[in-house]
Enzyme design. Sequence first.
Site, short mmCIF file in Angstrom:
data_model
loop_
_atom_site.label_atom_id
_atom_site.label_comp_id
_atom_site.label_asym_id
_atom_site.label_seq_id
_atom_site.Cartn_x
_atom_site.Cartn_y
_atom_site.Cartn_z
CB THR A 148 -7.78 7.68 -74.58
OG1 THR A 148 -6.58 7.20 -73.96
CG2 THR A 148 -7.50 7.90 -76.06
NE ARG A 149 -5.20 11.72 -68.20
CZ ARG A 149 -4.19 11.23 -67.49
NH1 ARG A 149 -2.96 11.27 -67.97
NH2 ARG A 149 -4.40 10.71 -66.30
CG HIS A 182 -1.58 -0.77 -74.49
ND1 HIS A 182 -0.43 -0.74 -75.23
CD2 HIS A 182 -1.45 0.20 -73.53
CE1 HIS A 182 0.38 0.19 -74.75
NE2 HIS A 182 -0.22 0.78 -73.73
CG HIS A 211 -7.08 0.97 -73.91
ND1 HIS A 211 -5.75 0.70 -73.78
CD2 HIS A 211 -7.45 1.64 -72.77
CE1 HIS A 211 -5.31 1.19 -72.63
NE2 HIS A 211 -6.31 1.76 -72.00
NE ARG A 267 -11.67 1.52 -60.04
CZ ARG A 267 -10.65 1.91 -59.28
NH1 ARG A 267 -9.66 2.59 -59.85
NH2 ARG A 267 -10.60 1.64 -58.00
#
Length: 511
Positions: free
Chosen positions: A196-197, A201, A204, A290
Amino acid sequence: MPAPHGGILQDLIARDALKKNELLSEAQSSDILVWNLTPRQLCDIELILNGGFSPLTGFLNENDYSSVVTDSRLADGTLWTIPITLDVDEAFANQIKPDTRIALFQDDEIPIAILTVQDVYKPNKTIEAEKVFRGDPEHPAISYLFNVAGDYYVGGSLEAIQLPQHYDYPGLRKTPAQLRLEFQSRQWDRVVAFQTRNPMHRAHRELTVRAAREANAKVLIHPVVGLTKPGDIDHHTRVRVYQEIIKRYPNGIAFLSLLPLAMRMSGDREAVWHAIIRKNYGASHFIVGRDHAGPGKNSKGVDFYGPYDAQELVESYKHELDIEVVPFRMVTYLPDEDRYAPIDQIDTTKTRTLNISGTELRRRLRVGGEIPEWFSYPEVVKILRESNPPRPKQGFSIVLGNSLTVSREQLSIALLSTFLQFGGGRYYKIFEHNNKTELLSLIQDFIGSGSGLIIPNQWEDDKDSVVGKQNVYLLDTSSSADIQLESADEPISHIVQKVVLFLEDNGFFVF
């Protein structure tokens, strides 16, 4: 736990530890050629030296570079999708010959490694842009390639002195060797890595826990803290979020470690690269999202990559990658049941769902709007609000344009006096800068602290102008001005009113 890519973890720090002092002396000698590493090169060299880019042991020579660009493989046939190159300018390239040794430095002060040159070559950047990044000139990596990167590449092998110096989160910056030992000590042989970047929340947390349960594995939260997409939330804010959200996982299921990667935002090719890196760090599974590592849309609204390009390309290489691909399954909130569920399992014509997009989240942060607890945890929202205060708590700067004929001193005093009558919640200052470009950062500090600045004069050199920076607004007669005046000699009282109304419309004042 899978073997490293290529079979051997290329930990150059461990390999070269016994000759560190000798290399350090050589790097500090007066007769060695010196190159100061760019921010991207610092990220790349850290992952070469610590083994994250195994099997690489240096920057790509021309044969490897050409093979990676055209075939997504090193010259020996090993799968590798992103060219890792040391770009330099022509003047520096002209000083280099084969077998030249170059000391590579961080910030002109810290010796990182010594490069033994194999070759110096001028790449065909047009082909690189087309093959690696699909050729759209608006792609951020293509913009970097043509506008920032040097015109020559230096290929060669590295000898390690030390990893680049970081002063933040030392306990969270695990190398591949350290993370593999961590997994072994915990007896974690099946680990799902999550890239992740962005801040995380509740959705996730839900999708990573589901992925781990389905794979009978643990979770590695492995966020990028090197270079990401321009405009992303800073890594300090994100790390504070990760530190809080990991407490919300079931005990003993998740581990947080930071990845010093310079992302290229190259979509499907980058997804394969990410999978290789996570395999080197000891993960057995990798969640591919995605539009994974895609930069979104161009100015015409066209996606740079298809939504499932990344998943399809990684899947096509799964036998070579030796890491299980876990497709990202988007989850959505079901308010009537107070739970999250995969959206592909929900009949949205019969079941009510709720979601907040990234754009909507940023809007709510900007205006101080409600962020419901079903979307994110209160402690996460608190961190995001601290780093993204609503407009009434943000600073701003008003730059007086060059065309004004009214007294700049009197207009500045009038603006200051008017602002001060609105209350004491914001610090204000008239800022005479005297063409000192180094004061740009000071201006941003004032704005970042919620202050209000009035700048009577622009810099004469446009490249050093503060205009165009965040929360900096130009007051002028020009069509490009943020606060546009009808004439250069409008009465000061009229100008002050226009400024106040503009600031109110943009949320800085709430009356």
